[in-house]
Enzyme design. Structure first.
Site, PDB file in Angstrom:
ATOM      1  N   ASP A  69      47.831  68.326   8.074  1.00  0.00           N
ATOM      2  CA  ASP A  69      47.490  67.872   9.431  1.00  0.00           C
ATOM      3  C   ASP A  69      46.884  66.462   9.364  1.00  0.00           C
ATOM      4  O   ASP A  69      45.935  66.146  10.087  1.00  0.00           O
ATOM      5  CB  ASP A  69      46.553  68.844  10.150  1.00  0.00           C
ATOM      6  CG  ASP A  69      46.476  68.572  11.655  1.00  0.00           C
ATOM      7  OD1 ASP A  69      47.240  67.722  12.160  1.00  0.00           O
ATOM      8  OD2 ASP A  69      45.641  69.199  12.320  1.00  0.00           O
TER       9      ASP A  69
ATOM     10  N   ASP B 205      53.064  70.268  18.414  1.00  0.00           N
ATOM     11  CA  ASP B 205      51.733  70.144  17.817  1.00  0.00           C
ATOM     12  C   ASP B 205      50.893  69.034  18.431  1.00  0.00           C
ATOM     13  O   ASP B 205      51.387  67.950  18.756  1.00  0.00           O
ATOM     14  CB  ASP B 205      51.814  69.924  16.316  1.00  0.00           C
ATOM     15  CG  ASP B 205      50.424  69.903  15.715  1.00  0.00           C
ATOM     16  OD1 ASP B 205      49.787  70.960  15.710  1.00  0.00           O
ATOM     17  OD2 ASP B 205      49.961  68.818  15.325  1.00  0.00           O
TER      18      ASP B 205
ATOM     19  N   HIS C  62      51.061  63.527  10.724  1.00  0.00           N
ATOM     20  CA  HIS C  62      51.156  62.631  11.890  1.00  0.00           C
ATOM     21  C   HIS C  62      51.266  61.199  11.364  1.00  0.00           C
ATOM     22  O   HIS C  62      50.310  60.681  10.807  1.00  0.00           O
ATOM     23  CB  HIS C  62      49.938  62.787  12.799  1.00  0.00           C
ATOM     24  CG  HIS C  62      49.808  64.161  13.387  1.00  0.00           C
ATOM     25  ND1 HIS C  62      50.525  64.561  14.496  1.00  0.00           N
ATOM     26  CD2 HIS C  62      49.081  65.234  13.006  1.00  0.00           C
ATOM     27  CE1 HIS C  62      50.224  65.823  14.782  1.00  0.00           C
ATOM     28  NE2 HIS C  62      49.352  66.262  13.893  1.00  0.00           N
TER      29      HIS C  62
ATOM     30  N   HIS D 189      53.087  69.181   7.861  1.00  0.00           N
ATOM     31  CA  HIS D 189      52.298  68.802   9.039  1.00  0.00           C
ATOM     32  C   HIS D 189      51.656  67.416   8.865  1.00  0.00           C
ATOM     33  O   HIS D 189      50.519  67.300   8.430  1.00  0.00           O
ATOM     34  CB  HIS D 189      51.218  69.873   9.260  1.00  0.00           C
ATOM     35  CG  HIS D 189      50.615  69.843  10.613  1.00  0.00           C
ATOM     36  ND1 HIS D 189      50.264  70.981  11.300  1.00  0.00           N
ATOM     37  CD2 HIS D 189      50.294  68.818  11.438  1.00  0.00           C
ATOM     38  CE1 HIS D 189      49.753  70.663  12.474  1.00  0.00           C
ATOM     39  NE2 HIS D 189      49.751  69.352  12.575  1.00  0.00           N
TER      40      HIS D 189
ATOM     41  N   ARG E 160      52.211  58.545  13.312  1.00  0.00           N
ATOM     42  CA  ARG E 160      51.758  57.652  14.397  1.00  0.00           C
ATOM     43  C   ARG E 160      52.752  56.572  14.823  1.00  0.00           C
ATOM     44  O   ARG E 160      52.472  55.827  15.766  1.00  0.00           O
ATOM     45  CB  ARG E 160      50.431  56.967  14.023  1.00  0.00           C
ATOM     46  CG  ARG E 160      49.286  57.918  13.717  1.00  0.00           C
ATOM     47  CD  ARG E 160      48.941  58.791  14.896  1.00  0.00           C
ATOM     48  NE  ARG E 160      47.710  59.557  14.665  1.00  0.00           N
ATOM     49  CZ  ARG E 160      47.542  60.812  15.081  1.00  0.00           C
ATOM     50  NH1 ARG E 160      48.490  61.422  15.759  1.00  0.00           N
ATOM     51  NH2 ARG E 160      46.416  61.440  14.842  1.00  0.00           N
TER      52      ARG E 160
ATOM     53  N   HIS F  94      51.067  75.235  17.501  1.00  0.00           N
ATOM     54  CA  HIS F  94      49.651  74.851  17.478  1.00  0.00           C
ATOM     55  C   HIS F  94      48.968  75.821  18.444  1.00  0.00           C
ATOM     56  O   HIS F  94      49.108  75.694  19.659  1.00  0.00           O
ATOM     57  CB  HIS F  94      49.537  73.388  17.929  1.00  0.00           C
ATOM     58  CG  HIS F  94      48.151  72.947  18.288  1.00  0.00           C
ATOM     59  ND1 HIS F  94      47.511  71.902  17.640  1.00  0.00           N
ATOM     60  CD2 HIS F  94      47.285  73.356  19.243  1.00  0.00           C
ATOM     61  CE1 HIS F  94      46.312  71.718  18.182  1.00  0.00           C
ATOM     62  NE2 HIS F  94      46.156  72.584  19.157  1.00  0.00           N
TER      63      HIS F  94
HETATM   64 ZN   LIG Z   1      47.761  70.878  15.688  1.00  0.00          ZN
END
Ligand SMILES: [Zn+2]
Length: 447
Positions: free
Chosen positions: A316, A163, A73, A71, A75, A190
């Site tokens: 996350d 997510d 991100h 998980h 970007r 999510h």
């Molecule tokens: Zn999430």
């Protein structure tokens, strides 16, 4: 099944070559001299047996499989001022990660084979770890229409998630699970019921009452987790619960697993350590989705980690610029960075629980997530890939985002002293991260 799509790695430091890692403790076990050659673990000898070959003196260092983050991100594309594939994967390598699953909520959204190919292409040129693109379940994350899942699977996608958003529509999620079952891929949800969570800003209860911010109640997560577990069982599809955050979610996962249902779950380091009392201070570093919860939730999550109800720790990692995080609470985005603090936070939490066990760390951060995602990992046995991280268990540091490789500084752990330090990370015998402590260990021969 087609082979998983992943990026080759732009090797950021260089090849290790043929070397001995002297005195390391594989998975925290007995010290050994581990010989790396041709990108593999070539030999494992009794500690101290080695006199020849280039050698690193690493007495007491813990040798773990490269971590896998389900998980992340990154970007890019779209918000490169907060993070890029280059900076995010350098942060990952520094945290001991060799594989990250890049969530689809970029701009544009990863919802077509072309978008997947574009990410793989950037990663092949710039990444310091392997990047596995996650594709959206629904087109543009709009929750209206399924993304072209079959075609994405044909192009190697193994994990689907909206997510950042929940797939609220039960019929649509049921359809996605049917496709996932047919192709043996993973749906990661999510869990945030749209009507129940509303525009919730902080955990419901004392924190919401004290701040007068809109509440984000535990039931908004738990109703979706329960619903989706039932749908996954019906479809026979693998369902993964992202960032479990409440005691009730833990109970539902335990129930689903007891029934033999194909449900797995992750927890973030921050939900294992921080509570909504911090969020009530309204420092936006503590604004995250799902929100920080009560002490009782943290205790239940810790218990679930220890008894195996929760399968994996996932970061996350959600970088945001200081400018965006400096807005008032309600305008500031949800999210915290996490790649460079995940192991130290987990080590701290397990130490507090008097349960620091390196085999458990390897399970939660490498073997568990790799199994869920269906990617290979190194068991650190003879013949396995030299894909690992080396951890100094006696080092520690005060978290300072200025030292982080991430472009963003939104860590909730700033100023906290946390144990352990990753001194080197390797993928197939190529160093993707190394510290001064590791370079100094090279003088092994002279000792
Ligand atoms: Zn999430």
């Amino acid at each position: 099944m087609s082979s998983a799509v992943t990026s080759p790695v732009a090797k950021s430091v260089g090849p290790l070559g043929t070397v001995v890692l002297r005195g390391v403790r594989p998975l925290g076990g007995a010290p050994a001299d581990v010989v790396v050659a041709d990108g593999k673990i070539a030999e494992i000898r009794p500690a101290g047996a080695t006199v020849e070959l280039p050698c690193y003196g690493l007495d007491g260092m813990i040798l773990l499989p490269g971590f896998v983050d389900l998980h992340t991100h990154l970007r890019e594309p779209g918000t490169e001022d907060a993070e890029t594939i280059a900076s995010g994967t350098r942060a990952a390598a520094a945290g001991g990660y060799t594989d990250v699953f890049a969530m689809a909520n970029t701009d544009p959204v990863t919802d077509s084979p072309q978008r997947v190919a574009a990410i793989v292409d950037i990663a092949a040129r710039t990444a310091a770890c392997r990047v596995h693109p996650v594709a959206a379940i629904t087109k543009a994350l709009a929750g209206q229409q399924l993304a072209p899942m079959a075609s994405l699977i044909e192009h190697g996608v193994r994990m689907f998630s909206d997510d950042g958003k929940c797939v609220d529509d039960a019929a649509l999620l049921r359809e996605a699970l049917a496709v996932a079952a047919q192709h043996d891929v993973l749906i990661a949800q999510h869990a945030q019921h749209g009507q129940l969570a509303g525009d919730g800003q902080i955990n419901a209860g004392p924190a919401a009452e004290r701040t007068a911010l809109a509440p984000w109640p535990a039931v908004a997560e738990e109703t979706i987790v329960a619903r989706d577990a039932i749908l996954a069982a019906e479809a026979g599809a693998a369902l993964h619960i992202c960032h479990a955050s409440t005691a009730g979610t833990v109970d539902i996962i335990r129930w689903a697993k007891a029934l033999g249902w194909p449900v797995t779950a992750e927890v973030t380091p921050h939900h294992l350590l921080l509570t909504d009392e911090l969020a009530a201070l309204q420092d936006t570093r503590y604004k995250v989705n799902p929100p920080l919860r009560r002490h009782a939730d943290v205790a239940a999550l810790r218990e679930a980690v220890l008894d195996g109800t929760i399968d994996a720790v996932a970061t996350d990692h959600a970088p945001h610029t200081t400018a965006r995080k400096s807005q008032p609470w309600c305008s500031a985005p949800f999210g915290m960075t996490g790649l460079e603090t995940a192991l130290p936070v987990l080590a701290h939490v397990l130490t507090e629980a008097e349960a620091l066990d390196w085999t458990k760390v390897a399970e939660l951060m490498a073997f568990g997530p790799a199994r869920i995602a269906g990617i290979p990992t190194s068991a650190l046995r003879i013949g396995d890939p030299a894909t690992f991280c080396l951890v100094d268990p006696n080092a520690g540091r005060t978290v300072d985002p200025a030292e982080h490789r991430s472009k963003s500084a939104n860590t909730p752990f700033r100023g906290m002293w946390l144990p352990t330090n990753v001194i080197a990370t390797s993928i197939d015998g190529y160093l993707t991260h190394s510290t001064e402590a590791f370079e100094e260990a090279k003088r092994c021969d002279a000792r």
